[in-house]
Structures are given as structure tokens and as C-alpha cells.
Motif scaffolding. Structure first.
Motif, PDB file in Angstrom:
ATOM      1  N   SER A  63       0.804  -1.227   0.000  1.00  0.00           N
ATOM      2  CA  SER A  63       0.000   0.000   0.000  1.00  0.00           C
ATOM      3  C   SER A  63       0.832   1.270   0.000  1.00  0.00           C
ATOM      4  N   ILE A  64       2.081   1.186   0.427  1.00  0.00           N
ATOM      5  CA  ILE A  64       2.908   2.393   0.565  1.00  0.00           C
ATOM      6  C   ILE A  64       3.038   3.158  -0.753  1.00  0.00           C
ATOM      7  N   PRO A  65       3.403   2.515  -1.874  1.00  0.00           N
ATOM      8  CA  PRO A  65       3.490   3.276  -3.133  1.00  0.00           C
ATOM      9  C   PRO A  65       2.156   3.883  -3.546  1.00  0.00           C
ATOM     10  N   ASN A  66       1.057   3.172  -3.263  1.00  0.00           N
ATOM     11  CA  ASN A  66      -0.260   3.681  -3.651  1.00  0.00           C
ATOM     12  C   ASN A  66      -0.631   4.944  -2.883  1.00  0.00           C
ATOM     13  N   LEU A  67      -0.111   5.095  -1.666  1.00  0.00           N
ATOM     14  CA  LEU A  67      -0.374   6.311  -0.900  1.00  0.00           C
ATOM     15  C   LEU A  67       0.200   7.530  -1.604  1.00  0.00           C
ATOM     16  N   PHE A  68       1.371   7.367  -2.209  1.00  0.00           N
ATOM     17  CA  PHE A  68       1.961   8.465  -2.977  1.00  0.00           C
ATOM     18  C   PHE A  68       1.119   8.768  -4.210  1.00  0.00           C
ATOM     19  N   THR A  69       0.581   7.723  -4.830  1.00  0.00           N
ATOM     20  CA  THR A  69      -0.270   7.925  -6.002  1.00  0.00           C
ATOM     21  C   THR A  69      -1.558   8.631  -5.623  1.00  0.00           C
ATOM     22  N   GLY A 119      -9.542  30.708  -9.697  1.00  0.00           N
ATOM     23  CA  GLY A 119      -8.630  31.701 -10.239  1.00  0.00           C
ATOM     24  C   GLY A 119      -7.327  31.817  -9.485  1.00  0.00           C
ATOM     25  N   ASP A 120      -7.083  30.895  -8.568  1.00  0.00           N
ATOM     26  CA  ASP A 120      -5.842  30.896  -7.776  1.00  0.00           C
ATOM     27  C   ASP A 120      -4.815  30.010  -8.477  1.00  0.00           C
ATOM     28  N   PHE A 121      -4.201  30.553  -9.524  1.00  0.00           N
ATOM     29  CA  PHE A 121      -3.290  29.759 -10.342  1.00  0.00           C
ATOM     30  C   PHE A 121      -1.938  29.540  -9.673  1.00  0.00           C
ATOM     31  N   GLN A 122      -1.583  30.383  -8.731  1.00  0.00           N
ATOM     32  CA  GLN A 122      -0.329  30.190  -8.017  1.00  0.00           C
ATOM     33  C   GLN A 122      -0.352  28.895  -7.222  1.00  0.00           C
ATOM     34  N   ASN A 123      -1.384  28.748  -6.391  1.00  0.00           N
ATOM     35  CA  ASN A 123      -1.473  27.539  -5.590  1.00  0.00           C
ATOM     36  C   ASN A 123      -1.791  26.313  -6.443  1.00  0.00           C
ATOM     37  N   ALA A 124      -2.503  26.498  -7.541  1.00  0.00           N
ATOM     38  CA  ALA A 124      -2.771  25.380  -8.447  1.00  0.00           C
ATOM     39  C   ALA A 124      -1.467  24.848  -9.021  1.00  0.00           C
ATOM     40  N   THR A 125      -0.567  25.763  -9.400  1.00  0.00           N
ATOM     41  CA  THR A 125       0.732  25.346  -9.936  1.00  0.00           C
ATOM     42  C   THR A 125       1.578  24.661  -8.872  1.00  0.00           C
ATOM     43  N   LEU A 126       1.578  25.211  -7.663  1.00  0.00           N
ATOM     44  CA  LEU A 126       2.330  24.592  -6.573  1.00  0.00           C
ATOM     45  C   LEU A 126       1.847  23.164  -6.313  1.00  0.00           C
ATOM     46  N   LEU A 127       0.550  22.967  -6.355  1.00  0.00           N
ATOM     47  CA  LEU A 127      -0.014  21.633  -6.117  1.00  0.00           C
ATOM     48  C   LEU A 127       0.387  20.665  -7.225  1.00  0.00           C
ATOM     49  N   ILE A 128       0.446  21.155  -8.451  1.00  0.00           N
ATOM     50  CA  ILE A 128       0.874  20.296  -9.558  1.00  0.00           C
ATOM     51  C   ILE A 128       2.351  19.939  -9.410  1.00  0.00           C
ATOM     52  N   VAL A 129       3.163  20.897  -8.944  1.00  0.00           N
ATOM     53  CA  VAL A 129       4.579  20.616  -8.698  1.00  0.00           C
ATOM     54  C   VAL A 129       4.736  19.567  -7.604  1.00  0.00           C
ATOM     55  N   ILE A 130       3.958  19.693  -6.541  1.00  0.00           N
ATOM     56  CA  ILE A 130       3.997  18.689  -5.467  1.00  0.00           C
ATOM     57  C   ILE A 130       3.603  17.324  -6.014  1.00  0.00           C
ATOM     58  N   ALA A 131       2.567  17.315  -6.840  1.00  0.00           N
ATOM     59  CA  ALA A 131       2.116  16.052  -7.432  1.00  0.00           C
ATOM     60  C   ALA A 131       3.198  15.441  -8.318  1.00  0.00           C
ATOM     61  N   MET A 132       3.971  16.272  -9.010  1.00  0.00           N
ATOM     62  CA  MET A 132       5.064  15.770  -9.842  1.00  0.00           C
ATOM     63  C   MET A 132       6.094  15.033  -8.988  1.00  0.00           C
ATOM     64  N   MET A 133       6.389  15.592  -7.823  1.00  0.00           N
ATOM     65  CA  MET A 133       7.353  14.936  -6.933  1.00  0.00           C
ATOM     66  C   MET A 133       6.792  13.619  -6.403  1.00  0.00           C
ATOM     67  N   LEU A 134       5.521  13.626  -6.011  1.00  0.00           N
ATOM     68  CA  LEU A 134       4.902  12.391  -5.533  1.00  0.00           C
ATOM     69  C   LEU A 134       4.880  11.340  -6.635  1.00  0.00           C
ATOM     70  N   ASP A 135       4.590  11.789  -7.857  1.00  0.00           N
ATOM     71  CA  ASP A 135       4.543  10.864  -8.993  1.00  0.00           C
ATOM     72  C   ASP A 135       5.917  10.280  -9.289  1.00  0.00           C
ATOM     73  N   SER A 136       6.967  11.066  -9.042  1.00  0.00           N
ATOM     74  CA  SER A 136       8.318  10.568  -9.293  1.00  0.00           C
ATOM     75  C   SER A 136       8.767   9.562  -8.236  1.00  0.00           C
ATOM     76  N   LEU A 137       8.055   9.514  -7.116  1.00  0.00           N
ATOM     77  CA  LEU A 137       8.464   8.642  -6.015  1.00  0.00           C
ATOM     78  C   LEU A 137       7.696   7.322  -5.959  1.00  0.00           C
TER      79      LEU A 137
END
Length: 232
Positions: free
Chosen positions: A9-15, A32-50
């Protein structure tokens, strides 16, 4: 038995974290909060890489995790960036703009389906076409800074990235890079600082602009170092 289930289950938690960030990014984009939307996508990129790395490290990589990861990627790196592009540019074109914006997740879903069908158990050195993770991340950043760029930058980036996803262009793969302990430290430190930025202020810290390029540079360095080691 329970230990094996926890390990699986550990890898699935990151997914799931990736998917949750994608959902929040969609909500932020709609507000309309594109700053935080971008930050969240960046965080998701890191989670996806792990998630994939951890699955291989624990020896639990399988079809379920692969399919779950693809579903999460369509939402986070397909739908969320497309909504950002829609609200910043295509919105002015009415229903036509809505139809065009929908092409990005459609192309991304096609690319993921093709990848899942062609993927084997042997790690490949290259991807065929730009991964949806990279395409979605780039589109989000371009959309965020669209106000400081030429008006054509968003549609050009949107169109180019969409077609590059379904192209046969060879893109270097980073899956065979071993993940040392300090990589996890860098990742989770960056996640924590980003969380503090979102929780305490809407202003962007200088650290964000330093940490993310350094993180990317570290991955590129690891890739080059690994490639040189294989040649010797």
C-alpha cells in the motif's frame, strides 16, 4: 500477511497524494488561484516521481499500481493544467475554447494508454513521446506566467505539448536512477516548505524559485552520473 499488505500500500499512498493534489489544483484553478494550483501540480510531480521508485525498491511493482498511477496522472497532469489554460486563455472563445481545452487530457490519456500497452518489465532508457507529467507541469508553469508573456505563448505551449505527448519523440527516462536517502530528504523538505507557503501566505517565497531548479538539476546530475557509470 498484514506487513505485506502495508508494504504493497505504501506506493499507492503516494499515487493517491498525486490524485488529491490534482483535485485541489482543479478547485484552485476554478477559483482563479493559479499560483497555488501550480504549486499543487509541482507537489504532485514529486509524488509521482516517487511512487514507482518506491514500488520497485520494495519489490511490489505491479499492474494495479501502474493503472492507478495512470488514472491519477490524467486528472493531475491532464485535466488540471487544461483547466488553467482554459480559464486564462480559451475561456474568451466560448464553447470552442472549451472543446479545444479538452484536447489536452484526451491526448494525455491516449499517451498513457499507449505507454501501458507497450511497457515491459524491462526498464527503458527512453520514453516514446513527452510524458504527461512533464507536459502538464510545463503547461501549468506557462499558464501561470502567461500575463508576463506574449498572448500566443499559452496556445502555442498547449498545442505543442499536446502533440508531443502522442508523438514518437524519444525522451530520456529517469526510472533507472537509484534513489539515495538524501533524495527523500530534499523531496519532503520541499513539500513541507511549499505547504508552509500555501498555509501562511499567498506570496511566493524566493526559496520556491531556488529549490525547484536545484531539485531538477539534482535529478539531471544523477541521470548523467548513472549513464557515465554504465559506459565504464
Amino acid at each position: 500477511m498484514w506487513k505485506e499488505r502495508v508494504r504493497n500500500s505504501i506506493p499507492n499512498l503516494f499515487t493517491f497524494g498525486n490524485l488529491y493534489c490534482g483535485f485541489l489544483a482543479i478547485v484552485m484553478a476554478a477559483r482563479g488561484d493559479f499560483q497555488n494550483a501550480t504549486l499543487l501540480i509541482v507537489i504532485a510531480m514529486m509524488l509521482d516521481s516517487l511512487d514507482g521508485r518506491i514500488a520497485r525498491m520494495l519489490g511490489v511493482a505491479g499492474d494495479f499500481g501502474k493503472e492507478l498511477d495512470s488514472l491519477a496522472d490524467v486528472v493531475t497532469f491532464g485535466v488540471a493544467p487544461a483547466m488553467m489554460a482554459y480559464y486564462t486563455y480559451f475561456y474568451d472563445f466560448g464553447e470552442i475554447g472549451l472543446l479545444v481545452a479538452a484536447l489536452f487530457p484526451l491526448f494525455g490519456a491516449f499517451r498513457l494508454a499507449r505507454f501501458n500497452l507497450s511497457a515491459t518489465n524491462v526498464a527503458s532508457t527512453y520514453f516514446s513521446g513527452v510524458p504527461i507529467t512533464a507536459a502538464g507541469g510545463i503547461l501549468a508553469v506557462v499558464t501561470l506566467f502567461s500575463g508576463r508573456m506574449n498572448d500566443l505563448m499559452v496556445p502555442l505551449a498547449f498545442t505543442g505539448l499536446a502533440f508531443l505527448m502522442v508523438s514518437r519523440v524519444k525522451i530520456p527516462s529517469f526510472k533507472d536512477i537509484p534513489v539515495p536517502r538524501h533524495t527523500f530528504v530534499i523531496t519532503f523538505t520541499l513539500l513541507y516548505v511549499t505547504y508552509v507557503m500555501i498555509a501562511r501566505s499567498n506570496e511566493w517565497s524566493t526559496f520556491w524559485f531556488i529549490a525547484v531548479p536545484l531539485y531538477i538539476a539534482f535529478l539531471l546530475f544523477s541521470f548523467v552520473k548513472r549513464k557515465k557509470q554504465k559506459q565504464h
